[in-house]
Design a protein around this motif. Structure first.
Motif, mmCIF file in Angstrom:
data_model
loop_
_atom_site.group_PDB
_atom_site.id
_atom_site.type_symbol
_atom_site.label_atom_id
_atom_site.label_comp_id
_atom_site.label_asym_id
_atom_site.label_seq_id
_atom_site.Cartn_x
_atom_site.Cartn_y
_atom_site.Cartn_z
ATOM 1 N N ILE A 85 72.880 67.235 59.911
ATOM 2 C CA ILE A 85 71.885 67.849 60.812
ATOM 3 C C ILE A 85 71.736 66.998 62.066
ATOM 4 C CG2 ILE A 85 69.467 68.539 61.080
ATOM 5 C CD1 ILE A 85 70.937 70.359 59.126
ATOM 6 N N ARG A 86 71.588 65.695 61.874
ATOM 7 C CA ARG A 86 71.469 64.778 63.020
ATOM 8 C C ARG A 86 72.692 64.881 63.920
ATOM 9 N NH1 ARG A 86 69.887 60.809 59.723
ATOM 10 N NH2 ARG A 86 71.961 59.897 59.776
ATOM 11 N N ASP A 87 73.877 64.902 63.301
ATOM 12 C CA ASP A 87 75.105 64.982 64.094
ATOM 13 C C ASP A 87 75.187 66.287 64.880
ATOM 14 O OD1 ASP A 87 75.823 62.498 63.104
ATOM 15 O OD2 ASP A 87 77.330 63.292 61.703
ATOM 16 N N GLU A 88 74.732 67.381 64.276
ATOM 17 C CA GLU A 88 74.770 68.666 64.978
ATOM 18 C C GLU A 88 73.795 68.674 66.153
ATOM 19 O OE1 GLU A 88 76.127 72.370 66.092
ATOM 20 O OE2 GLU A 88 77.001 70.812 64.819
ATOM 21 N N LEU A 104 73.112 68.437 72.093
ATOM 22 C CA LEU A 104 72.662 67.733 73.298
ATOM 23 C C LEU A 104 73.851 67.295 74.142
ATOM 24 C CD1 LEU A 104 70.329 66.556 74.966
ATOM 25 C CD2 LEU A 104 70.540 64.464 73.586
ATOM 26 N N GLN A 105 74.841 66.686 73.511
ATOM 27 C CA GLN A 105 75.990 66.178 74.265
ATOM 28 C C GLN A 105 76.872 67.293 74.817
ATOM 29 O OE1 GLN A 105 77.746 63.445 71.448
ATOM 30 N NE2 GLN A 105 76.520 61.743 72.228
ATOM 31 N N GLY A 106 76.751 68.497 74.270
ATOM 32 C CA GLY A 106 77.520 69.634 74.761
ATOM 33 C C GLY A 106 76.957 70.230 76.038
ATOM 34 N N LEU A 107 75.781 69.793 76.408
ATOM 35 C CA LEU A 107 75.157 70.287 77.637
ATOM 36 C C LEU A 107 75.656 69.477 78.832
ATOM 37 C CD1 LEU A 107 71.521 70.647 76.274
ATOM 38 C CD2 LEU A 107 73.182 72.474 76.647
ATOM 39 N N GLU A 118 75.567 67.073 81.929
ATOM 40 C CA GLU A 118 74.869 65.788 82.085
ATOM 41 C C GLU A 118 73.503 65.962 82.751
ATOM 42 O OE1 GLU A 118 75.904 62.123 84.837
ATOM 43 O OE2 GLU A 118 77.360 62.341 83.204
ATOM 44 N N ASP A 119 73.411 66.823 83.756
ATOM 45 C CA ASP A 119 72.131 67.055 84.427
ATOM 46 C C ASP A 119 71.115 67.681 83.470
ATOM 47 O OD1 ASP A 119 73.192 66.040 86.767
ATOM 48 O OD2 ASP A 119 73.548 68.002 87.684
ATOM 49 N N GLU A 120 71.593 68.601 82.613
ATOM 50 C CA GLU A 120 70.702 69.218 81.619
ATOM 51 C C GLU A 120 70.222 68.166 80.619
ATOM 52 O OE1 GLU A 120 72.182 73.772 81.100
ATOM 53 O OE2 GLU A 120 73.589 72.226 80.432
ATOM 54 N N GLN A 121 71.124 67.307 80.180
ATOM 55 C CA GLN A 121 70.748 66.247 79.248
ATOM 56 C C GLN A 121 69.667 65.352 79.852
ATOM 57 O OE1 GLN A 121 74.022 64.048 77.442
ATOM 58 N NE2 GLN A 121 75.383 65.774 77.884
ATOM 59 N N ASP A 122 69.866 64.970 81.103
ATOM 60 C CA ASP A 122 68.890 64.098 81.768
ATOM 61 C C ASP A 122 67.513 64.758 81.853
ATOM 62 O OD1 ASP A 122 70.881 62.204 82.119
ATOM 63 O OD2 ASP A 122 71.240 62.708 84.233
ATOM 64 N N VAL A 123 67.501 66.036 82.212
ATOM 65 C CA VAL A 123 66.224 66.750 82.325
ATOM 66 C C VAL A 123 65.565 66.877 80.950
ATOM 67 C CG1 VAL A 123 65.165 68.987 82.870
ATOM 68 C CG2 VAL A 123 66.804 67.958 84.460
#
Length: 154
Positions: free
Chosen positions: A86-89, A94-97, A99-104
């Motif tokens: 679950i944690r890995d998914e 998150l990492q599939g988004l 970089e700007d989306e991750q930061d926001v």
């Protein structure tokens, strides 16, 4: 680290596969339950759907963990988020988004959003990752818990 001009030009026109609708998620869980010889009650399938938030892989992972776990007491979100799959998914989501989306997202979790983040926040709402309304919530309580306690901080 700069912003992507390509992303700025096309972010409002990028459509990833969305989350399952309520009916699609329910049908997927009923199908998984039938394949497993119906080990779970309808109320348990509804709980799984609520926890996974319509995300296909989370639905499957939560279903598999739910049907094999021993009657564990306590908060199912805390139990499930401590499962490596679950944690890995959640991390993969998150990492599939971009970089700007991750930061926001990470700024939102910390309560440090900026006025300039609003277009990306609106895009996250369109994608179904974040609810629209006065009190914004993430598509899944599991993803919310991951962001709050396990996501890397900027």
């Amino acid at each position: 680290k700069g912003t992507s001009k390509f992303y700025d030009l096309f972010s409002n026109h990028i459509y990833a596969l969305g989350l399952y609708t309520h009916e699609d998620a329910r049908q997927m869980l009923v199908h998984l339950n039938e394949l497993a010889n119906k080990p779970l009650a309808t109320r348990e399938l509804a709980a799984i759907e609520s926890l996974a938030g319509g995300h296909a892989r989370l639905l499957r992972l939560v279903f598999e963990i739910w049907r094999t776990r021993q009657n564990s007491e306590g908060d199912p979100v805390l139990y499930l988020i401590n499962q490596p799959d679950i944690r890995d998914e959640c991390k993969r989501i998150l990492q599939g988004l971009h970089e700007d989306e991750q930061d926001v997202i990470l700024r939102l979790v910390q309560g440090k959003q900026r006025a300039a983040d609003q277009p990306i926040i609106d895009h996250l709402v369109r994608r179904g990752l974040l609810s629209d309304g006065a009190e914004r919530t993430w598509f899944s309580p599991l993803f919310a818990e991951f962001l709050q306690n396990m996501a890397p901080q900027p």
